[in-house]
Design a protein around this motif. Structure first.
Motif, short mmCIF file in Angstrom:
data_model
loop_
_atom_site.label_atom_id
_atom_site.label_comp_id
_atom_site.label_asym_id
_atom_site.label_seq_id
_atom_site.Cartn_x
_atom_site.Cartn_y
_atom_site.Cartn_z
N HIS A 105 0.85 -1.19 0.00
CA HIS A 105 0.00 0.00 0.00
C HIS A 105 0.89 1.24 0.00
CE1 HIS A 105 -2.88 2.99 1.43
NE2 HIS A 105 -3.85 2.15 1.11
N GLY A 107 0.19 4.32 0.48
CA GLY A 107 -0.07 5.26 1.56
C GLY A 107 0.65 4.90 2.84
N HIS A 148 -6.28 3.52 6.51
CA HIS A 148 -6.19 4.42 5.36
C HIS A 148 -7.54 4.44 4.67
CE1 HIS A 148 -4.83 6.19 1.56
NE2 HIS A 148 -3.69 6.50 2.16
N ASP A 150 -8.57 6.96 2.14
CA ASP A 150 -8.47 7.38 0.74
C ASP A 150 -7.15 8.13 0.62
OD1 ASP A 150 -8.94 7.86 -1.90
OD2 ASP A 150 -10.74 9.06 -1.63
N TYR A 151 -6.64 8.23 -0.57
CA TYR A 151 -5.38 8.96 -0.75
C TYR A 151 -5.59 10.46 -0.59
CZ TYR A 151 -3.07 4.68 -2.10
OH TYR A 151 -2.55 3.43 -2.07
N PRO A 152 -4.54 11.20 -0.20
CA PRO A 152 -4.68 12.64 -0.01
C PRO A 152 -5.28 13.33 -1.24
CG PRO A 152 -2.58 11.90 0.85
CD PRO A 152 -3.19 10.71 0.14
N ASP A 153 -6.04 14.38 -0.97
CA ASP A 153 -6.78 15.10 -2.01
C ASP A 153 -6.38 16.57 -1.97
OD1 ASP A 153 -8.63 15.84 -3.94
OD2 ASP A 153 -10.28 15.98 -2.50
N HIS A 185 -8.62 12.05 4.57
CA HIS A 185 -7.87 11.39 3.51
C HIS A 185 -6.50 11.00 4.04
CE1 HIS A 185 -10.76 12.31 0.33
NE2 HIS A 185 -10.84 13.54 0.82
N GLY A 186 -5.98 9.85 3.60
CA GLY A 186 -4.68 9.40 4.04
C GLY A 186 -4.76 8.50 5.26
#
Length: 225
Positions: A105, A107, A148, A150-153, A185-186
């Motif tokens: 992953h 992240g 985690h 979602d990935y950073p936005d 996020h993250g």
């Protein structure tokens, strides 16, 4: 464990559920919990990784997708758990071929687990959308996990991730309390003290992007950090 418990109580804590489930700092708590699940014993594979068939057993804990006696219900692509667990407490897959998949992953920068949801491992919409259940060999008075959502936005164009609910059960299968996380996020970190100690924990969520978990910490009989 008495010495460690005194350290826990000295931490800054915020009651979450009638004083029975209390939030504490993940890093402070994790350093005192010798039980560890980090998925590093599996092959390092890019996403989607590999599904792990059947129950997944680690030292001190068994990981599945529900507790025996519960019912899984699919709701808008997510997975909810209902019903009172049966005795003795046990993890189950709920007739799934695999409750989780493990992959590297980005992240976390390490292997992590993705709970497999109603749509199954083969579909992107199924990976990360399932429920999780932890059943401990000995009840744990504390629990820590990194999640985690979602990935950073950086552009702020995506909605915030959906809520994650942790439910804590005593040896009789009764709910001790719950902790609801509204993740960013993250990477999100959760640390809790549980009174009385939890024999089992379930994790459900409504995050459209799916979740991954890593660095799960808990107490182990005879081992104290």
């Amino acid at each position: 464990m008495t010495k460690v418990w005194a350290i826990f109580l000295a931490l800054s804590a915020t009651p979450l559920w009638g004083g029975e489930v209390t939030s504490v700092d993940y890093t402070e708590l994790a350093g005192h919990l010798p039980g560890l699940v980090d998925f590093e014993g599996f092959a390092t594979l890019p996403e989607p990784g590999q599904p792990l068939p059947g129950l997944v057993r680690f030292h001190g804990v068994t990981l599945g997708s529900m507790l025996a006696g519960q019912t899984r219900q699919a709701a808008e692509g997510f997975e909810m758990l209902t019903g009172h667990p049966s005795q003795p407490l046990a993890a189950q897959t709920g007739n799934k071929a695999a409750p989780i998949a493990v992959a590297f992953h980005a992240g976390f920068g390490s292997n992590a687990a993705f709970p497999i949801g109603p749509d199954g491992f083969e579909r992107l919409s199924g990976r990360g959308e399932g429920a999780l259940a932890f059943v401990f060999e000995q009840a744990t008075p504390a629990f820590a996990i990194r999640l985690h959502a979602d990935y950073p936005d950086p552009l702020g164009t995506r909605p915030k991730p959906g809520r994650v609910t942790f439910s804590f059960f005593d040896q009789a299968g009764d709910v001790i309390g719950q902790h609801t996380l509204l993740p960013d996020h993250g990477v999100n970190e959760v640390g809790v003290l549980i009174t009385p100690a939890a024999q089992a924990i379930t994790v459900t969520h409504r995050d459209p992007g799916g979740i991954a978990v890593d660095d799960i910490r808990f107490s182990i009989p005879g081992l104290v950090n």
